[in-house]
Structure formats: C-alpha cells, structure tokens
Design an enzyme around this catalytic site. Sequence first.
Site, PDB file in Angstrom:
ATOM      1  N   GLU A  96      38.933  42.935  44.012  1.00  0.00           N
ATOM      2  CA  GLU A  96      39.043  44.132  43.174  1.00  0.00           C
ATOM      3  C   GLU A  96      38.451  45.315  43.940  1.00  0.00           C
ATOM      4  O   GLU A  96      37.361  45.201  44.503  1.00  0.00           O
ATOM      5  CB  GLU A  96      38.288  43.932  41.856  1.00  0.00           C
ATOM      6  CG  GLU A  96      38.986  42.948  40.930  1.00  0.00           C
ATOM      7  CD  GLU A  96      38.179  42.627  39.676  1.00  0.00           C
ATOM      8  OE1 GLU A  96      38.792  42.534  38.608  1.00  0.00           O
ATOM      9  OE2 GLU A  96      36.954  42.435  39.759  1.00  0.00           O
ATOM     10  N   HIS A 107      35.077  43.826  45.225  1.00  0.00           N
ATOM     11  CA  HIS A 107      34.587  42.612  44.580  1.00  0.00           C
ATOM     12  C   HIS A 107      35.415  41.393  44.992  1.00  0.00           C
ATOM     13  O   HIS A 107      36.545  41.214  44.557  1.00  0.00           O
ATOM     14  CB  HIS A 107      34.622  42.811  43.055  1.00  0.00           C
ATOM     15  CG  HIS A 107      34.153  41.608  42.297  1.00  0.00           C
ATOM     16  ND1 HIS A 107      34.648  41.262  41.048  1.00  0.00           N
ATOM     17  CD2 HIS A 107      33.250  40.640  42.610  1.00  0.00           C
ATOM     18  CE1 HIS A 107      34.055  40.149  40.649  1.00  0.00           C
ATOM     19  NE2 HIS A 107      33.212  39.757  41.580  1.00  0.00           N
ATOM     20  N   SER A 146      29.607  42.131  40.999  1.00  0.00           N
ATOM     21  CA  SER A 146      30.650  41.536  40.148  1.00  0.00           C
ATOM     22  C   SER A 146      30.763  42.257  38.812  1.00  0.00           C
ATOM     23  O   SER A 146      31.536  41.859  37.967  1.00  0.00           O
ATOM     24  CB  SER A 146      30.378  40.050  39.928  1.00  0.00           C
ATOM     25  OG  SER A 146      29.117  39.893  39.331  1.00  0.00           O
ATOM     26  N   ASN A 162      36.781  39.498  35.626  1.00  0.00           N
ATOM     27  CA  ASN A 162      35.641  38.914  34.916  1.00  0.00           C
ATOM     28  C   ASN A 162      35.589  39.375  33.464  1.00  0.00           C
ATOM     29  O   ASN A 162      35.152  38.639  32.589  1.00  0.00           O
ATOM     30  CB  ASN A 162      34.324  39.254  35.619  1.00  0.00           C
ATOM     31  CG  ASN A 162      34.032  38.288  36.759  1.00  0.00           C
ATOM     32  OD1 ASN A 162      34.628  37.220  36.834  1.00  0.00           O
ATOM     33  ND2 ASN A 162      33.139  38.657  37.650  1.00  0.00           N
TER      34      ASN A 162
END
Length: 795
Positions: free
Chosen positions: A158, A146, A123, A197
């Site tokens: 992603e 991801h 992540s 994120n």
Amino acid sequence: MSNFIVKKVAVLGAGVMGAQIAAHCLNAKVPVVLFDLPAKEGPKNGIVQRAIENLKKLNPAPLGNKDDASLIQVANYEDNLDLLAGCDLIIEAIAERMDWKHDLYKKVAPHIAPNAIFASNTSGLSITDLSEGFDAELKARYCGVHFFNPPRYMHLVELIPTATTKPAILDQLEGFLTTTLGKGVVRAKDTPNFIANRVGVFGILSTLNQAEKFGLSVDVVDDLTGAKLGRAKSGTFRTSDVVGLDTMGHVIKTMQDTLKDDPFYGVYGTPPLLAKLIEKGALGQKTGAGFYKKVGKDILRIDAATGEYVVGGGKADDFVARILKDKDPVKRMKALRESTNPQAQFLWAIFRDGFHYIAVHLESIADNARDVDFAMRWGFGWAIGPFEIWQAAGWQQIATWVKEDIDAGKALCNAPLPSWVFDGRTGVHAADGSYSPAKKANVARSELPVYQRQIFRAPVVGEGVADGATAGTTFFEDDSVRIWHQNDDVLVISFKTKMHTIGPGVIAGLKMAIAEAEKNFKGLVIWHADAANGGAFSAGADLQSMLPLFMSGGAKAIEPMVAELQQAFLNLKYASVPVVAAVAGLTLGGGCELSLHAAKRVVAMESYIGLVEVGVGLIPAGGGLKEAALRAAHDAKGNDILQFLKNYFLNAATAVVSKSAIEAKKLGYLKSSDVIVFNAYELLHVAKVEARAMFDAGYRPHLKANVPVVGRNGLATIMAQLVNMRDGGFISAHDYKLGYMIAEVVCGGDVDDGSVVSEQWLLDLERKAFVELLNNPKTQERIMGMMQTGKPVRN
C-alpha cells in the site's frame, strides 16, 4: 521521462518486517543497509547481525538464496548515520509507536540525501502525523509504504501519500515497487489501518462476533472461511495465530483509538477470547499457543467456553460444503441466505457485514472499488475481492437483502447503505473503470509507464477486458493447447491441460507451434495465462494419459510415447528461431525438462524447479539427465567432469526442488544468462523482448555436438556414495536402484572414462531405464499412490 534508479536502500529497524524487507531488496539485487540500535553488550551491530542470522532460519524463506544474507550491510544509529547519504530510498520499519518513530526521525533527517525518498512501513498510523516536524522539503518526499508479511511472498504494497507528498515521488516509487520488487501497488488514503487491514481486520472481528452468535468452534470456522471461500487455506483463526495475536490486538487498538466516529465503532472492541489469550501470553505460532496449540503431533483448538485446549479437526457440514461448491455465485449466495443451517447463516452474516462495511467506508478509505478488491486479494490472499463477490452474486439483489437485514436490526450497526448503491447500477466495475464515490464516476486504471510492461493486468470481475486465455489472434486451439499471437512478431503457445501437464496433445501442439514460428515469426514463447496467479508452468508428464496404453500393452507400449516426448524437446532445442520458456510456479519433472531445452528461460522469482521423477519411482526421461551430462561437461571446461556431475546427479536422485528462481540458478536448473523477473505480470513482456532480441542478434541454435562422459569409472565413484546412503538407512533399496539408474545415464553408461557420446545415446539410456522401471512393482506402487493421494509413497 527521466529514469528513477534505486542504487541503494536503507531499512531502519531490524525487526521481523524490517529484516525481511531488506532481504527482499537483496533478492532483487538492490544493495541494502540494515540499521538498528547499537547493542548494549558485545559487538555494536549485534542486533542487526542476529536479525540477519535469523533470516536464514525463517520458513517460508525470505531470501532466494540464504548464502546472500552476508551481503546485507549492517549499521547502527550511533556510528553509521553517514551511510544514509548514499541511499535513494529509506524505509522505516520500527515498532508501531508514534513517539519512537518521531525520535528516530529527528536523528536521521539531517543525513537523508536531498533527492532520496523517505517512507514508513507502518501498518496503520497516520502518515500525516508521522511527517509532523519535517521541513517542507522532506515532507514532499515522505509517504507510507506498507508491505504485507511475509514481504517476499505477499503481493500487496500500500502506498500512502500525505497532502504534501509530491505526486512524482509516488509515481517513481510505484514503478520501483512494481518491477524491481515485483509488487502489486494499491494507493490508499491516510486513514487508520489504510485499506487491507481496515477491511480485513473488520472481517476478522465480524467473523469472531458471528461465530460466537452461531456457536461455532474455531476449527469449523476456519474450514468454512478458508479454501472453500477462495481465501487463505489457514482460514480466520489460524491466520491470526500466524500473524501474531499481539499484532492483531494492536491493529484493533488503533481502530478503537482513532475511529470513534465510525458507525461500526461498537464492533472494534477486543473480543473477550482474544483479550484472554493475549493476557495469558498465548500470542499464536511464535509462542506455541494461540487459538490453536500443537501438542506432539496433535493440533488442539481453544474451547471458547472453558478456555481449555481440546481436540480439533471440526469441519463444515456436508450440506454447506455442497452449497459452496456451486459454481454459480448468484445461486450460492441465495442458498446461504435462505438456509436454516447455522453454518450457512453464519456465512451469509459475514458476507452481509463485509458488504455493508465496504459500501459505507469506500469513499473515505480508497480512491475506487478496484483498490479495495486488489488490497484484499493481494494482502489477505482472497481469490476474489469483496466488491467482485457482491457484483458477481447480483448487485441489486444483494443490496436489497443487506438493506432488509439493516432495517430488521440483524446487521452489526444501523448505518444505511449509501445512496449510490441503489442508483440502478449492476456493480462497481465496468469496462471504463471502477466506481469512485468521491468523483461520482468510474476511474480508469493507472497509465504509469510501468504498466505497459504488463500485457495482461490483473483483471477484476465485470471489467470485461481481454485476458491471456482469449486475447490476440488464435492460430490453433484444442483441449490441450492454444497457439496464438498479438499481431506482432512472436508466437505464443499456452497449455490448457490440468497443471499444464504434458501429454500427446501438448507434444503435438509444440511440434505445430515450432513449425509455424519457424515459418512466420521471430520466436516462440511458452507462456500460460495463469502465470501470475500461482499456476504451474508444468507439473510434468501426464501419467494419467499413459495409463490406458500401459493397461493394454504394458511398459513396452509406453516406449514410443517417451521417444516422441524426447524428440519434441530436441526439436525445441534445435528450432531455428529462439524458443523462450516463460516459467512461473511449479516446474517439475517433464516441466523442468521442457524448460531445460528452451533457448532461454525467463523465470518468475517464485518458481519451484526440479526433477522429481524418483517420487513416482521413475527417472527423468525427457532429456533431463542428458542435459545434466551436457552441462557438467560444459561447466568442467576440460577439468574433472565428475566433480561437476555429482551435484546434477544428487539433485535428480534426491528430487531437489529449488525454493526460488535464484536458488534454481545455484542448482544448475537455470543458466547464469537466464532472466529472473520479480513481477509475474511482466513475464510475457520480458519473454517476448528476449525472443526478439535473440532473433535480431542473428540467433542460430547450437550445432549438435557429441559430449565427453565419465563412463563406468564415474559410475563406480557415485555408487560408493549411494551404498553408504543405503546402508546408513537414508534411502530405501528402491531409491538405491533409482539412484543407480540415474547415475548410469549421467555417466554415459558402460563406456570408458572420456568416451564421447551423442545426445541420442544418452536419451536412449534414459528411455530404456524408464521403461524397465515401469515394469517394477515398487514403481507401480508409487505411481498409484501419487495418483490416488497426490503424495509420494516411500517404499
């Protein structure tokens, strides 16, 4: 173009994410082998076996049908590395430790097949650093992939290349992720925490920071930053509890360790309240306490000042709630900025911080602004992305305000906005693409072949592309329906009613669409423009539209309307061109019945289908029970029909709704020949392809045939079961009455076992029971309760 077919996937790591990624591959019929360490005690594959058992208990369910869990192949790194040779895609999903990942890579690298793609579901760790130690050949086939948690439901994946990843590998993987697994792919640069994120966690830190500054409690902040802002209804703190505060802490630590030169570095400190909770082991939902704690039926919230849990339930001020309801984004943002209310000032502050951050970081984290917006929409559940919000609220005005706040020292850091923000633009999204600071130009959408399957791609504000509500050539449009086509050979009908409920306008539209399709087209598709955005296929009959009739003429006045609905669905079934229902989302009651009468169903994975009329004290009367009797007779193929009928009966009597399209097949709402589509953006394309194929293969509707029923003998058997449920207190007396009426219809009424009846006979039974129930005070209570509160009344 050569095909890239993934015949088998290996997932390394049977933790929460690894096991769920494996489950979702299985949903999509991709064979999967799940690896973990050999267990120290008991069977060697014990760790993986326990993870698979756990999949069946998780909610929301990772598997479309939990009986499929046993199809995941189990493996460990000691005995089964040879299985990797048969895998085309290997996804590593172990804990976020660079050293652990490198140790594992040394073990598996020699066993990876020469053409397989190897990817890490990290992540936030550097993909380039992870690939250190590979030979050049494997480096070219390695990238980051991801998934967001939970992987079945979150649309975002992603895709992160390194400088050495072969471009063709990424294109192949994007195609597989998009169509087979149903994902929205965003390509990110190899920077810490990638796009979603990075921006999302900054947003959470800014929210924590500003909440403290304005003295707002966690429950008030969640009410302000949830559905009212068009974001996940769990808001900021409850979402953090669900994700896990340790995970949050880990992602923040990655930012602290790797972003020392970032002008916002001061914001990346772990907030004291979060640090305290993690230290106490209060990690959120998984430990029973975090920012919130459930005690009995009460949800308590943490008091930041004392560290104690106190009664929650705080809400946004009415004044602020009213501002947020304003449909005009320009007025909304101006009102927040100019208000002296602390909650309004808090909201302006978090918007300003977000705009400041994405402007400063766009060039380093993403190829263009569209990728940031999609990452936040698909990964964090925002209805509209941060650049879209800025553009809609007036680009230059917002930019000026943000600059004023930076200059006045009100912002979180003093980094200036980049010069491109002020180059006279009105936004970052336009008809020719979205802005890329690195290229100093707008970048068009990806032209990969997979996107030709999306007739209407996810739009962004300011792009000005045609969408499913306005595109194509309109044949007819009113308040209830739009009948249209794209100058091809398939006609489309889209409903415009709230939740696509079915009232007189929709019934008239269906009749008109069938007539036009029979005259000039190869088929008719029922599809709605919000199919890919969690809209409903149809929440059923429009009870609201029946109300005036009922008030003036009682239940009897409703009967002709029910007869008309039944007739409309029959016309659909016996239309001389194929009618394909493109189903996505809630498909309840009359919506379920509508889909049952189509020649074929093309169904998004996330479709929740069921006959739920008992919730409002009624029974299905649009041919749903008639279809149950027909299907049971067909399934039985001359054997005991009652055995097959019991399931159909129970589904309707207990209002069972499928939790996925896969489960809908098991429940009998879908046929084995119906098509499940994983990417809802591909629904219209596939539905049109199916309609054309059926027409081109010489489609004729079924001949109207009579059906054998089980009659009063079958009814007696089913009623014995219902008596037990009533006497055991499992169902109320009214539920028992509804059950009896459903049983009477599916059994064919008061006739001998083996009698042969027509479809119309069964429809007449449905309608008679429906009208009788409308006169029943208990049913009327349920209908009023549902219309007032939206929740079923148990009486």
